[in-house]
Structures are given as C-alpha cells and as structure tokens.
Design a protein around this motif. Structure first.
Motif, PDB file in Angstrom:
ATOM      1  N   ASP A  62     -47.075 -45.291  -4.309  1.00 21.95           N
ATOM      2  CA  ASP A  62     -46.439 -44.053  -3.875  1.00 21.95           C
ATOM      3  C   ASP A  62     -45.060 -44.349  -3.281  1.00 21.95           C
ATOM      4  O   ASP A  62     -44.840 -45.408  -2.708  1.00 21.95           O
ATOM      5  CB  ASP A  62     -47.317 -43.362  -2.829  1.00 21.95           C
ATOM      6  CG  ASP A  62     -46.713 -42.057  -2.340  1.00 21.95           C
ATOM      7  OD1 ASP A  62     -46.453 -41.194  -3.194  1.00 21.95           O
ATOM      8  OD2 ASP A  62     -46.500 -41.910  -1.129  1.00 21.95           O
ATOM      9  N   LEU A  79     -52.973 -32.337  11.690  1.00 22.72           N
ATOM     10  CA  LEU A  79     -52.304 -33.571  11.298  1.00 22.72           C
ATOM     11  C   LEU A  79     -52.566 -33.833   9.823  1.00 22.72           C
ATOM     12  O   LEU A  79     -51.734 -34.375   9.107  1.00 22.72           O
ATOM     13  CB  LEU A  79     -52.813 -34.739  12.158  1.00 22.72           C
ATOM     14  CG  LEU A  79     -52.092 -36.077  11.977  1.00 22.72           C
ATOM     15  CD1 LEU A  79     -50.631 -35.970  12.358  1.00 22.72           C
ATOM     16  CD2 LEU A  79     -52.760 -37.168  12.804  1.00 22.72           C
ATOM     17  N   HIS A  80     -53.752 -33.421   9.358  1.00 20.80           N
ATOM     18  CA  HIS A  80     -54.114 -33.606   7.956  1.00 20.80           C
ATOM     19  C   HIS A  80     -53.210 -32.738   7.080  1.00 20.80           C
ATOM     20  O   HIS A  80     -52.966 -31.583   7.400  1.00 20.80           O
ATOM     21  CB  HIS A  80     -55.578 -33.214   7.756  1.00 20.80           C
ATOM     22  CG  HIS A  80     -56.167 -33.689   6.466  1.00 20.80           C
ATOM     23  ND1 HIS A  80     -55.861 -33.119   5.265  1.00 20.80           N
ATOM     24  CD2 HIS A  80     -57.029 -34.688   6.195  1.00 20.80           C
ATOM     25  CE1 HIS A  80     -56.532 -33.751   4.305  1.00 20.80           C
ATOM     26  NE2 HIS A  80     -57.256 -34.705   4.838  1.00 20.80           N
ATOM     27  N   GLN A  81     -52.753 -33.310   5.962  1.00 18.07           N
ATOM     28  CA  GLN A  81     -51.865 -32.561   5.077  1.00 18.07           C
ATOM     29  C   GLN A  81     -52.649 -31.530   4.253  1.00 18.07           C
ATOM     30  O   GLN A  81     -53.865 -31.555   4.233  1.00 18.07           O
ATOM     31  CB  GLN A  81     -51.115 -33.515   4.150  1.00 18.07           C
ATOM     32  CG  GLN A  81     -51.969 -34.243   3.137  1.00 18.07           C
ATOM     33  CD  GLN A  81     -52.765 -35.397   3.750  1.00 18.07           C
ATOM     34  OE1 GLN A  81     -52.674 -35.635   4.937  1.00 18.07           O
ATOM     35  NE2 GLN A  81     -53.549 -36.075   2.930  1.00 18.07           N
ATOM     36  N   PRO A 110     -53.160 -46.763   9.189  1.00 20.45           N
ATOM     37  CA  PRO A 110     -51.825 -47.256   8.811  1.00 20.45           C
ATOM     38  C   PRO A 110     -50.791 -46.144   8.580  1.00 20.45           C
ATOM     39  O   PRO A 110     -49.604 -46.358   8.807  1.00 20.45           O
ATOM     40  CB  PRO A 110     -52.077 -48.039   7.518  1.00 20.45           C
ATOM     41  CG  PRO A 110     -53.342 -47.497   6.974  1.00 20.45           C
ATOM     42  CD  PRO A 110     -54.158 -47.054   8.147  1.00 20.45           C
ATOM     43  N   MET A 111     -51.213 -44.958   8.125  1.00 25.07           N
ATOM     44  CA  MET A 111     -50.232 -43.930   7.760  1.00 25.07           C
ATOM     45  C   MET A 111     -49.881 -43.028   8.940  1.00 25.07           C
ATOM     46  O   MET A 111     -48.721 -42.850   9.272  1.00 25.07           O
ATOM     47  CB  MET A 111     -50.770 -43.075   6.602  1.00 25.07           C
ATOM     48  CG  MET A 111     -50.772 -43.807   5.289  1.00 25.07           C
ATOM     49  SD  MET A 111     -49.116 -44.381   4.868  1.00 25.07           S
ATOM     50  CE  MET A 111     -49.363 -46.128   4.804  1.00 25.07           C
ATOM     51  N   TRP A 112     -50.877 -42.419   9.569  1.00 26.57           N
ATOM     52  CA  TRP A 112     -50.613 -41.509  10.688  1.00 26.57           C
ATOM     53  C   TRP A 112     -50.356 -42.283  11.976  1.00 26.57           C
ATOM     54  O   TRP A 112     -49.621 -41.845  12.839  1.00 26.57           O
ATOM     55  CB  TRP A 112     -51.808 -40.586  10.933  1.00 26.57           C
ATOM     56  CG  TRP A 112     -52.122 -39.648   9.821  1.00 26.57           C
ATOM     57  CD1 TRP A 112     -51.307 -39.313   8.784  1.00 26.57           C
ATOM     58  CD2 TRP A 112     -53.344 -38.936   9.635  1.00 26.57           C
ATOM     59  NE1 TRP A 112     -51.947 -38.424   7.965  1.00 26.57           N
ATOM     60  CE2 TRP A 112     -53.202 -38.171   8.463  1.00 26.57           C
ATOM     61  CE3 TRP A 112     -54.534 -38.845  10.351  1.00 26.57           C
ATOM     62  CZ2 TRP A 112     -54.205 -37.344   7.984  1.00 26.57           C
ATOM     63  CZ3 TRP A 112     -55.534 -38.020   9.869  1.00 26.57           C
ATOM     64  CH2 TRP A 112     -55.367 -37.278   8.695  1.00 26.57           C
ATOM     65  N   GLY A 113     -51.086 -43.438  12.095  1.00 29.11           N
ATOM     66  CA  GLY A 113     -51.005 -44.210  13.333  1.00 29.11           C
ATOM     67  C   GLY A 113     -52.236 -44.052  14.192  1.00 29.11           C
ATOM     68  O   GLY A 113     -52.267 -44.517  15.323  1.00 29.11           O
ATOM     69  N   THR A 114     -53.281 -43.395  13.672  1.00 33.03           N
ATOM     70  CA  THR A 114     -54.491 -43.228  14.455  1.00 33.03           C
ATOM     71  C   THR A 114     -55.707 -43.162  13.540  1.00 33.03           C
ATOM     72  O   THR A 114     -55.619 -42.714  12.404  1.00 33.03           O
ATOM     73  CB  THR A 114     -54.433 -41.964  15.329  1.00 33.03           C
ATOM     74  OG1 THR A 114     -55.607 -41.882  16.121  1.00 33.03           O
ATOM     75  CG2 THR A 114     -54.323 -40.711  14.479  1.00 33.03           C
ATOM     76  N   GLN A 148     -43.625 -43.137  -0.702  1.00 31.06           N
ATOM     77  CA  GLN A 148     -43.594 -43.217   0.759  1.00 31.06           C
ATOM     78  C   GLN A 148     -44.656 -44.148   1.314  1.00 31.06           C
ATOM     79  O   GLN A 148     -44.407 -44.944   2.199  1.00 31.06           O
ATOM     80  CB  GLN A 148     -43.809 -41.822   1.355  1.00 31.06           C
ATOM     81  CG  GLN A 148     -42.537 -41.025   1.469  1.00 31.06           C
ATOM     82  CD  GLN A 148     -42.637 -40.017   2.586  1.00 31.06           C
ATOM     83  OE1 GLN A 148     -43.681 -39.418   2.796  1.00 31.06           O
ATOM     84  NE2 GLN A 148     -41.563 -39.834   3.316  1.00 31.06           N
ATOM     85  N   GLN A 149     -45.869 -44.010   0.788  1.00 26.11           N
ATOM     86  CA  GLN A 149     -46.992 -44.710   1.404  1.00 26.11           C
ATOM     87  C   GLN A 149     -47.294 -46.047   0.742  1.00 26.11           C
ATOM     88  O   GLN A 149     -48.191 -46.761   1.180  1.00 26.11           O
ATOM     89  CB  GLN A 149     -48.240 -43.830   1.345  1.00 26.11           C
ATOM     90  CG  GLN A 149     -48.034 -42.495   1.999  1.00 26.11           C
ATOM     91  CD  GLN A 149     -49.322 -41.715   2.103  1.00 26.11           C
ATOM     92  OE1 GLN A 149     -50.385 -42.273   2.234  1.00 26.11           O
ATOM     93  NE2 GLN A 149     -49.222 -40.404   2.034  1.00 26.11           N
ATOM     94  N   TRP A 203     -57.519 -44.776   6.189  1.00 26.64           N
ATOM     95  CA  TRP A 203     -56.230 -44.348   5.644  1.00 26.64           C
ATOM     96  C   TRP A 203     -55.330 -43.844   6.769  1.00 26.64           C
ATOM     97  O   TRP A 203     -54.111 -44.048   6.775  1.00 26.64           O
ATOM     98  CB  TRP A 203     -56.469 -43.245   4.611  1.00 26.64           C
ATOM     99  CG  TRP A 203     -55.307 -42.883   3.759  1.00 26.64           C
ATOM    100  CD1 TRP A 203     -54.087 -43.506   3.721  1.00 26.64           C
ATOM    101  CD2 TRP A 203     -55.246 -41.814   2.815  1.00 26.64           C
ATOM    102  NE1 TRP A 203     -53.278 -42.877   2.801  1.00 26.64           N
ATOM    103  CE2 TRP A 203     -53.971 -41.834   2.234  1.00 26.64           C
ATOM    104  CE3 TRP A 203     -56.158 -40.841   2.412  1.00 26.64           C
ATOM    105  CZ2 TRP A 203     -53.576 -40.930   1.272  1.00 26.64           C
ATOM    106  CZ3 TRP A 203     -55.771 -39.933   1.446  1.00 26.64           C
ATOM    107  CH2 TRP A 203     -54.486 -39.980   0.876  1.00 26.64           C
TER     108      TRP A 203
END
Lengths: 160, 250
Positions: free
Chosen positions: B47, B183-185, B117-121, B49-50, B114
């Motif tokens: 991806d 926070l979830h997309q 690493p992505m959100w930080g929590t 971004q990720q 997931w």
C-alpha cells in the motif's frame, strides 16, 4: 400456519421490534457520548443543540487533520506541536513523545489529553487515523500525485 | 410457500444432505482460502501509505464480515427454532455459535495486531471496536446459555431468545463508523459504491471473503452432523450408520 405458531411468531417479532426501538432510542439519546473524539469545530463552537463546551482542564480526545506546515518540532527533545482542523476553526496540540508512523501533514489523527485553554490541548497520546482507500504506490502517484521517496541518507544502526 | 423445506426438519434427511454438502465445501474452502491468502499476503503490491502492514486486511475483513454473517444465520436458525420449534434448527444454533465466536476473535485479534503499528494502539474504545467485542460476548452468551440448564429444552429456548435479540447489534456494528466518529476507518467494500481499493488488492480480498464463507458452511455441516448423531444416538438409523462406519473402517 396454526394459531399457536402464529402467536409465537407475533410474540418473537414483537419483542424484536420493541427491543430495536428501545436500543435505537437509547443510542440516539447517547449519540454524542458514543463519539470517540471532539472535532476542532465542536471544541470551539460547542457540542450538540445546547452548544456545550468542554471546560479547561478536562480530559478529552480531539480528532482532525494535521494542518500542512504546522508541525513544529523541538530540536533537543521529542516535544512537538501541530494544528488540527476539520472545516473551520484550528486547534493546537502539544505533545511530548513518539508519533505513530502514519503521522504526517494532511493526515487524520486522534489525540488524547487535557484542555489547556479554549483551543490548546496538551496530549498524552497521539493516534493516527487512516482512510479506507488502499492502492499501490504507482497508483497513488498517478491518482493523488503523492510520491514517496526513500530517505537519501540513513544512519547505520547503533550510531547515536 | 416453504413446503419444500419440510423434509429437512427430519434429522435423518438433513444428515444425508449435510454429508453431501460437506464433501464439496470442505476441500473447496481449503483451496479457495489457500489461493486467496497466498495471493493476498504474498503477491499483491504494497500500500502507498501502510506498506506491507495492510496485507492483514485479507484475514481481518473476511473474518469480520463473516462474524456478522454467522450471527445472522444463527439468528435465523434461532427464529425458526422459536416459532416453528424445529429440533434441527435448535441444534444448528449450537453448531454455528462456536464458529462465529472464533471468527469474531480472529477479527478482533488481527485488528489489534494491525492497529498497533498503524494507529499506534492495540485497542481503543470506539464504537466499531466495542460493538464487535459485544458480538463476541453474544456468541459466548449463546453458547453458555444453551448448556446452562439441566433441562435441554429450556436452554435451547433461552439461547434462541438471546440469539434473536442480539441481531440488534448487527446494524450497530455495520453503521458505527458512519453514525459516530471513530478511530476505525469507513467500509472499503460496500454493496452500492465502487470499492475504494485497487483491483490488484481487491480480488484476493474477495476470494478470501468467499473462502471464509465456504469454510463456515463446511464447518457448520460437520458440526451439525455431529450434533444430529449425538441427539439421535438412540435411533435405529444412527446405530445402523455407526455400524456401517465401523465396518468400513475395518
């Protein structure tokens, strides 16, 4: 359908309808409390019909887009501050810590912290929010004009 | 209208049908899941971004979709069990609940792995994550309730009521990301809009979703057959079946 089955069908359907109505009303009443964070507009202009504003010193979460060019880092520490925006007003966030990998200007983030004054927050945690779009780098470059380039110079592991 | 369904309320007929379906679904689900996961985890582009972290979507999203799908099927079985009092529908609840619980657990675990690493929590109490956790508790509740009574009929009834009532949670899970800020997309795949994912990543995801569905079907056939054998152990046709199996084994 025999009468007993019909009766049970009505009873079960009735329970389900009443319960959905009840849960629906409950969630509607709690609507603002289920939100995870304030948006900058909600923080400045107040939340809901009675325009309730959070008080200074209150612990809260704020979510918005990082304003381009607003990230200011302290040279000698991990301290960083940046501005958040959604549709109008701007809120400033101060933070001392490591930002998540996805943190970048223009990215949505959610910060948790205490309100210092009407539009400033001292954050204790910063989380990155990402959107539901997934694409390979080449497509992103073509569609969004975003190009990610690896840093030219990297320090070998172990150097201070 | 549903007269053609009547024979399947008979355990012996249903047993034979399930056996037929299971023989097809089990190998098919394994092939489809292997194809989807190997393609998705190994051969899709990263991806923008990720990077490579997004690949977990190929497990996370199918598990999450079918955690809700399994619940919907379980609730339909519970509804039939309550209104028409069909025994096989009652057993189907018990057959499906553990599968759904495991799917929900997979969705929650991969989501946490997931999110770090992505959100930080690992976890945040937003509407989507919390309602999915409630779904796990509903599955566990149905399983516990069904076995909590000395009288099996009371347990079946209580579990059915809980399963039907819990349906209220499904739209909450689905629309949580639209009704509230989380926070979830938002959803990547919706029925009515063009999916917001590049086709090169979307195909393996769709195959994985199909694979999880097929595996759910295969496992349900297997578990429901076991339940039928357990509940009907005293019937002559079960004894005969068991004898045939023993002869075949020798």
């Amino acid at each position: 359908m025999n009468p007993r089955r019909k009766q049970r069908l009505l009873a079960v359907s009735g329970i389900l309808v009443l319960l959905s109505g009840g849960v629906g009303a409950m969630l509607y009443a709690l609507n603002e409390n289920v939100d995870l964070f304030y948006t900058p507009s909600q923080l400045i202009e107040g939340l809901g019909e009675d325009k309730k504003k959070p008080v200074v010193g209150q612990r809260l979460r704020i979510g918005g887009m990082v304003v381009k060019g607003s990230v200011r880092r302290d040279e000698h520490s991990l301290k960083v501050s940046f501005d958040l925006v959604d549709t109008g007003p701007i809120v400033t966030v101060h933070y001392d810590g490591i930002l998540p990998d996805l943190f970048r200007e223009g990215q949505g983030i959610v910060a948790q912290g205490t309100l210092l004054d009407a539009s400033t927050i001292q954050a204790t945690e910063v989380l990155a929010k990402h959107d539901e779009n997934y694409m390979p780098p080449e497509v992103a470059e073509a569609v969004k004009g975003i190009k990610h380039v690896a840093p030219k110079h990297t320090y070998p592991a172990g150097t201070p | 209208m549903f007269k053609w369904l009547d024979p399947y309320a008979k355990p012996q007929v249903l047993f034979a049908t399930l056996l037929w379906w299971q023989r097809w679904l089990m190998p098919l689900s394994i092939v489809v899941l292997l194809l989807g996961t190997v393609w998705g985890l190994g051969f899709t582009p990263a991806d923008y971004q990720q990077g490579d972290s997004y690949r977990i979507i190929h497990v996370h999203v199918p598990a999450a979709i079918w955690s809700m799908g399994v619940y919907a099927w379980m609730a339909i079985a519970a509804f039939i069990a309550l209104v028409w009092q069909v025994k096989t529908a009652q057993w189907a609840i018990g057959a499906m609940a553990p599968i759904g619980a495991v799917y929900t657990l997979i969705a929650l675990f991969t989501g946490a792995a997931w999110g770090k690493p992505m959100w930080g929590t690992w976890w945040v109490w937003d509407a989507r994550l919390t309602s999915e956790l409630i779904l796990l508790f509903l599955f566990l509740g149905v399983m516990a309730l069904q076995n909590a009574f000395a009288d099996r009929q009371t347990g079946d009834k209580a579990a059915s009521v809980l399963a039907v009532v819990g349906v209220v949670n499904l739209p909450i899970i689905h629309y949580s990301v639209e009704w509230w800020n989380t926070l979830h997309q938002g959803a990547t795949i919706t029925k009515f809009a063009k999916p917001s994912m590049d086709p090169s990543m979307l195909w393996p995801l769709l195959i994985c979703i199909l694979g999880f569905a097929l595996l759910f079907g295969a496992l349900t056939c297997l578990r429901l057959r076991t339940a039928i054998l357990q509940h009907e152990a005293h019937r002559p046709w079960v004894r005969q079946y068991v004898q045939e199996q023993q002869h075949a084994a020798v």
